[in-house]
Write a protein that holds these residues in place. Structure first.
Motif, PDB file in Angstrom:
ATOM      1  N   SER A   1      36.649  34.635  37.381  1.00  0.00           N
ATOM      2  CA  SER A   1      37.311  35.625  35.599  1.00  0.00           C
ATOM      3  C   SER A   1      39.437  36.030  36.194  1.00  0.00           C
ATOM      4  O   SER A   1      39.082  35.276  37.127  1.00  0.00           O
ATOM      5  N   VAL A   2      39.349  36.450  34.791  1.00  0.00           N
ATOM      6  CA  VAL A   2      40.574  36.720  35.209  1.00  0.00           C
ATOM      7  C   VAL A   2      41.022  38.095  34.595  1.00  0.00           C
ATOM      8  O   VAL A   2      40.454  38.098  33.926  1.00  0.00           O
TER       9      VAL A   2
ATOM     10  N   TYR B   1      42.735  35.907  39.649  1.00  0.00           N
ATOM     11  CA  TYR B   1      41.776  34.749  39.239  1.00  0.00           C
ATOM     12  C   TYR B   1      40.699  34.706  40.438  1.00  0.00           C
ATOM     13  O   TYR B   1      41.071  35.228  41.277  1.00  0.00           O
ATOM     14  N   GLN B   2      38.864  35.147  40.108  1.00  0.00           N
ATOM     15  CA  GLN B   2      38.526  35.401  41.338  1.00  0.00           C
ATOM     16  C   GLN B   2      36.905  34.710  40.432  1.00  0.00           C
ATOM     17  O   GLN B   2      36.370  34.935  39.893  1.00  0.00           O
TER      18      GLN B   2
ATOM     19  N   PHE C   1      32.771  41.213  42.892  1.00  0.00           N
ATOM     20  CA  PHE C   1      33.109  41.922  43.698  1.00  0.00           C
ATOM     21  C   PHE C   1      34.465  42.262  43.127  1.00  0.00           C
ATOM     22  O   PHE C   1      34.416  43.744  44.385  1.00  0.00           O
ATOM     23  N   PHE C   2      34.898  42.504  42.430  1.00  0.00           N
ATOM     24  CA  PHE C   2      36.599  43.055  42.425  1.00  0.00           C
ATOM     25  C   PHE C   2      36.351  44.601  42.349  1.00  0.00           C
ATOM     26  O   PHE C   2      36.061  45.106  41.165  1.00  0.00           O
ATOM     27  N   TYR C   3      36.973  45.683  42.481  1.00  0.00           N
ATOM     28  CA  TYR C   3      37.136  47.254  42.201  1.00  0.00           C
ATOM     29  C   TYR C   3      38.194  47.434  43.013  1.00  0.00           C
ATOM     30  O   TYR C   3      39.058  46.927  44.567  1.00  0.00           O
ATOM     31  N   ASP C   4      38.744  48.452  42.911  1.00  0.00           N
ATOM     32  CA  ASP C   4      40.018  48.950  43.803  1.00  0.00           C
ATOM     33  C   ASP C   4      39.184  50.417  44.963  1.00  0.00           C
ATOM     34  O   ASP C   4      40.461  50.539  45.498  1.00  0.00           O
TER      35      ASP C   4
ATOM     36  N   SER D   1      41.086  35.419  46.213  1.00  0.00           N
ATOM     37  CA  SER D   1      41.265  35.939  44.870  1.00  0.00           C
ATOM     38  C   SER D   1      42.483  35.102  44.658  1.00  0.00           C
ATOM     39  O   SER D   1      43.459  34.480  45.349  1.00  0.00           O
ATOM     40  N   GLU D   2      42.806  34.448  43.557  1.00  0.00           N
ATOM     41  CA  GLU D   2      44.630  33.995  43.424  1.00  0.00           C
ATOM     42  C   GLU D   2      45.291  34.814  42.192  1.00  0.00           C
ATOM     43  O   GLU D   2      44.645  35.189  41.620  1.00  0.00           O
TER      44      GLU D   2
END
Ligand SMILES: Cc1cc2nc3c(=O)[nH]c(=O)nc-3n(C[C@H](O)[C@H](O)[C@H](O)COP(=O)(O)OP(=O)(O)OC[C@H]3O[C@@H](n4cnc5c(N)ncnc54)[C@H](O)[C@@H]3O)c2cc1C
Length: 390
Positions: free
Chosen positions: A90-91, A140-141, A55-58, A115-116
């Protein structure tokens, strides 16, 4: 000239073409897929065991699209009965306060994806395989993982065929004549007509659509595999997908051990970008020894248990200046659709792009936000923030 007119002709049976063939054929559309090589070949962008899904994108629009992309992959698994998507968490590692980490967290928050932030001590507790310094932070996600890339392509193609799609391998398209009433796709020996034509030609899209002068750059990329002695510690249930923006501004990504070691499996690690510009037509796919040594040096510092590279794989990126995709109709022919420029991070979207193109073919529109992917946008190089792809 063949007298049959297909509903849709797809040029290219890689990640995007295979997914599009599946979505169209399952909707009852009469599809012909033309692929210049044999299916599963290793000259393009979609071969190999794994691709990261995350999911993580800027850029928030990618995070939003990923919500449906995940669902599409799960649907494919359930229809095919094949496990294709593995969740590992993921990290994302970077120096404390790095702008990419901030922007990514903002995108996740805006989309309501959990996320954390962790510090080095928390990482060491959860994943002791890493060696990190105290000046680093970790995002972390939990939903990140990987797709079985080659298996996804073959599954889409197989299901497309089951729904009636015709797939012709070793059939290179030399030219598309869209100035006729019904677009005509030419090969060396014959030609085909389709009411709609979709170009999902990966690194070859620029050549095939030369008249558009698309801002596409093809680069040679390399990934390194590691086969640690204690391989159990790097299996997907004990080791995450990870990405790192290094202090030197390099972008590193990794996928846990996958696949039998005697059949080319291992932990995959690579540096995003900075590939050599090449023509996709050159047969040259030789790994670069300096690159391998560079990744080995990184691994020695960050994950010393992995040892040294055991083997490498070469693959192509097709990059746009702003690293965003192109998904649009040809500016002078609404019946010719183009999906290209996936810029080293497209695989996770294949199942969704297939659905989007299928909707565009059948209804002329889609409810998904593809505005950022239009052909006529200003292609700015917008890398103010270091961007991780893959
Ligand atoms: C090393 C590497 C790592 C990556 N990691 C990730 C990742 O972790 N996560 C992620 O989401 N993405 C990742 N990507 C990006 C992703 O793999 C690509 O964006 C995606 O595979 C592109 O698919 P495609 O269908 O556009 O291209 P391809 O899969 O290359 O398909 C194009 C097809 O068109 C065919 N073709 C071309 N021209 C013609 C013609 N004239 N006639 C007939 N057929 C033709 C080609 O032979 C080819 O089969 C990575 C890419 C690389 C190289």
């Amino acid at each position: 000239m063949q007298s049959r007119i297909y509903d849709t002709i797809i040029v290219g049976a890689g990640g995007m073409g295979s997914a599009t063939a599946y979505h169209l054929a399952k909707s009852g559309v009469d599809v012909l897929v033309l692929e210049q090589f044999q299916r599963g070949h290793t000259f393009g962008s979609s071969h190999g065991e794994t691709r990261i899904i995350r999911f993580f994108y800027d850029k928030p629009f990618y995070t939003e699209l990923m919500k449906t992309a995940y669902t599409e992959w799960r649907d494919l698994e359930s229809v095919s009965g094949k496990p294709l998507l593995f969740i590992t968490g993921s990290v994302g590692i970077g120096a404390k306060g790095n702008p990419y980490g901030r922007a990514t967290r903002q995108s996740l928050d805006a989309a309501g994806v959990e996320s954390e932030w962790w510090d080095a001590a928390q990482l060491a507790e959860r994943f002791p395989q890493f060696r990190l310094t105290d000046d680093m932070e970790i995002l972390y996600q939990k939903d990140t993982g990987f797709l079985r890339a080659a298996e996804c392509v073959s599954t889409h193609l197989r299901l497309a065929e089951q729904h009636g799609a015709e797939i012709r391998e070793e059939t290179q398209v030399t030219d598309i004549n869209w100035q006729t009433d019904v677009p005509t796709v030419r090969t060396e020996n014959t030609q085909f007509q389709g009411r709609k034509v979709i170009v999902t030609a990966g690194a070859w899209a620029g050549t095939l659509l030369a008249e558009l002068n698309l801002p596409l750059t093809v680069t040679k990329q390399q990934v390194c595999y590691y086969q640690p002695t204690d391989s159990e510690r790097f299996q997907p249930d004990r080791f995450p997908v990870f990405t790192e923006v290094t202090p030197d501004g390099e972008f590193i990504y990794a996928v846990p051990a996958f696949g039998a070691f005697d059949k080319g499996g291992g932990v995959k690690i690579a540096r995003h970008g900075r590939g050599q510009v090449i023509s996709p037509d050159t047969p040259e796919r030789t790994p670069d020894a300096d690159y391998t040594a560079h990744i080995d040096a990184y691994v020695q510092e960050r994950l010393p248990e992995l040892g040294k590279t055991t083997h490498t794989e070469v693959c192509l990126y097709t990059e746009t200046p702003d690293e965003d995709f192109i998904i649009d109709a040809h500016p002078h022919c609404p019946d010719l659709l183009i999906a290209a420029g996936f810029s080293g991070h497209g695989f996770k979207f294949c199942a969704l792009v297939g659905r989007i193109l299928s909707e565009l073919v059948q209804t002329g529109k889609t409810g998904f936000d593809i505005y950022p992917f239009r052909i006529d946008r200003e292609h700015k190089i917008s890398s103010g923030i270091p961007r991780l792809q893959s």
